[in-house]
Design an enzyme around this catalytic site. Structure first.
Site, PDB file in Angstrom:
ATOM      1  N   LYS A 157       0.887  -1.179   0.000  1.00  0.00           N
ATOM      2  CA  LYS A 157       0.000   0.000   0.000  1.00  0.00           C
ATOM      3  C   LYS A 157       0.919   1.222   0.000  1.00  0.00           C
ATOM      4  O   LYS A 157       1.188   1.826   1.041  1.00  0.00           O
ATOM      5  CB  LYS A 157      -0.918  -0.037   1.226  1.00  0.00           C
ATOM      6  CG  LYS A 157      -2.035   0.999   1.198  1.00  0.00           C
ATOM      7  CD  LYS A 157      -3.011   0.742   2.331  1.00  0.00           C
ATOM      8  CE  LYS A 157      -3.979   1.889   2.539  1.00  0.00           C
ATOM      9  NZ  LYS A 157      -4.964   2.056   1.476  1.00  0.00           N
TER      10      LYS A 157
HETATM   11  C1  LIG Z   1      -6.623   0.271  -3.815  1.00  0.00           C
HETATM   12  C2  LIG Z   1      -7.293  -0.296  -2.618  1.00  0.00           C
HETATM   13  N1  LIG Z   1      -7.838  -1.531  -2.695  1.00  0.00           N
HETATM   14  C3  LIG Z   1      -8.456  -2.088  -1.639  1.00  0.00           C
HETATM   15  C4  LIG Z   1      -8.563  -1.423  -0.430  1.00  0.00           C
HETATM   16  C5  LIG Z   1      -9.264  -2.069   0.710  1.00  0.00           C
HETATM   17  O1  LIG Z   1      -8.355  -2.438   1.697  1.00  0.00           O
HETATM   18  P1  LIG Z   1      -8.783  -2.494   3.228  1.00  0.00           P
HETATM   19  O2  LIG Z   1     -10.001  -3.321   3.313  1.00  0.00           O
HETATM   20  O3  LIG Z   1      -7.624  -3.116   3.898  1.00  0.00           O
HETATM   21  O4  LIG Z   1      -9.035  -1.097   3.644  1.00  0.00           O
HETATM   22  C6  LIG Z   1      -8.001  -0.151  -0.311  1.00  0.00           C
HETATM   23  C7  LIG Z   1      -8.049   0.579   0.958  1.00  0.00           C
HETATM   24  O5  LIG Z   1      -7.104   0.586   1.684  1.00  0.00           O
HETATM   25  C8  LIG Z   1      -7.355   0.424  -1.417  1.00  0.00           C
HETATM   26  O6  LIG Z   1      -6.823   1.647  -1.345  1.00  0.00           O
END
Ligand SMILES: Cc1ncc(COP(=O)(O)O)c(C=O)c1O
Length: 325
Positions: A157
């Site tokens: 991330k």
């Molecule tokens: C690109 C992306 N995909 C998926 C998610 C979902 O991840 P999470 O459920 O860990 O927040 C996020 C959010 O963080 C994101 O930015």
């Protein structure tokens, strides 16, 4: 945005207004940062962070991929998050931990730059609007693809990945949609700009796999677990774009959007064009867990004041209990 009082920076709590970094910090020029987005909920048993350990594990893994391991053990970082929530007297809040390359030199090479960290918490309500949780959203498939494998690692991330997310989001908003769905570079369904994607067809849940250039979300993992607990089959597989048009139900899953139904894609109605029954069941179970209304059988909640019951209560600010009814 809703400012809070204190921000944690490299071990110190500083005032919101003083939480500054130098313009020559590497992260500003080259996106050399990794971060998380988690939520803390106000439950009847006190403030509780949802899957904080999983979020921080992903943060440390993101940092590892970018060779920027921070000099604090994961446990210490988790304590720092809880300290920051307590210092701000938040009951419910959004949590933004960051690890980034700071100020030293401005060559592309990040290695000489220090590895700094910060933790912000603030009040952040429903991401796509409170109606969206119940009524669902109309979205479009983006003309932008997710990044190709072996370009920007999608399992990290990283701040840099959000340049791509920003393009998807801006295009959707410009065209009158609250969100876009990106395909991967092979044309398979991938994810939204900041959330994962689920389809329901013939009582089976489908979601794109890690190999479809997704960020494997903590909410996605929670949905898979809840769905299996409820007796549904879940399949993680490459999904052609058109599968979403003929799905019975579709929804987004992510920390910001929580579980948000999708009622149409590219102006083609999905199912009955409203929150479907399986989406609703999973959504209700999810909210019941995070609101502390049913047993937390998977140990997903970290209570902010656990063991501190006898200390004076912090002032009550922050988001109130989330509900999707
Ligand atoms: C690109 C992306 N995909 C998926 C998610 C979902 O991840 P999470 O459920 O860990 O927040 C996020 C959010 O963080 C994101 O930015």
């Amino acid at each position: 945005m809703q400012e809070s009082e204190k921000i944690w920076m490299n071990g110190e709590l500083v005032d919101w207004a003083d939480a500054k970094i130098h313009i020559a910090s590497h992260v500003i020029h080259y996106g050399s940062g990794v971060f998380e987005g988690a939520r803390c909920y106000d439950t009847p048993k006190g403030s509780a962070c949802f899957r904080l350990d999983a979020h921080l594990k992903r943060l440390y893994n993101s940092a590892k991929i970018y060779r920027m391991e921070y000099g604090l053990p994961l446990r210490g970082y988790q304590e720092a998050v809880l300290d920051t929530i307590r210092a701000n007297g938040m009951k419910g809040c959004y949590i933004r931990p960051l690890i980034y390359r700071g100020y030293n030199s401005l060559g592309v090479n990040p290695l000489p730059c220090p590895i700094d960290a910060a933790i912000m918490v603030w009040e952040w309500g429903t991401y796509l609007g409170s109606e969206a949780l119940e009524k669902g959203v109309d979205v479009r498939v983006s003309s932008w693809s997710r990044t190709a494998p072996n370009t920007f690692p999608s399992l990290a991330k990283s701040s840099a990945n959000y340049a791509n997310s920003g393009l998807i989001k801006m295009e959707a908003l410009t065209e009158g949609y609250p969100e876009g769905i990106a395909l991967d570079t092979f044309g398979y369904l991938s994810e939204g700009s900041g959330e994962n994607l689920f389809l329901v067809r013939d009582n089976v849940l489908y979601t794109p796999p890690a190999t479809a250039s997704i960020l494997p979300g903590i909410t996605r993992d929670s949905v898979i677990t809840i769905a299996k607990d409820l007796g549904f089959k879940v399949r993680e597989e490459m999904l052609p774009r058109e599968m979403i048009y003929i799905a019975d139900e579709a929804f987004f899953a992510g920390t910001a959007v929580e579980i948000t139904p999708i009622r149409s894609v590219d102006k083609i109605q999905v199912g009955h064009g409203r929150r479907g029954p399986i989406t609703e069941t999973i959504q209700r179970t999810f909210f019941d867990i995070i609101n502390g209304e049913i047993a937390d059988t998977h140990g997903w909640l970290t209570y902010v004041n656990s063991g501190r019951e006898n200390e004076p209560a912090a002032s009550a600010t922050g988001r109130t209990t989330a509900r999707a009814r």
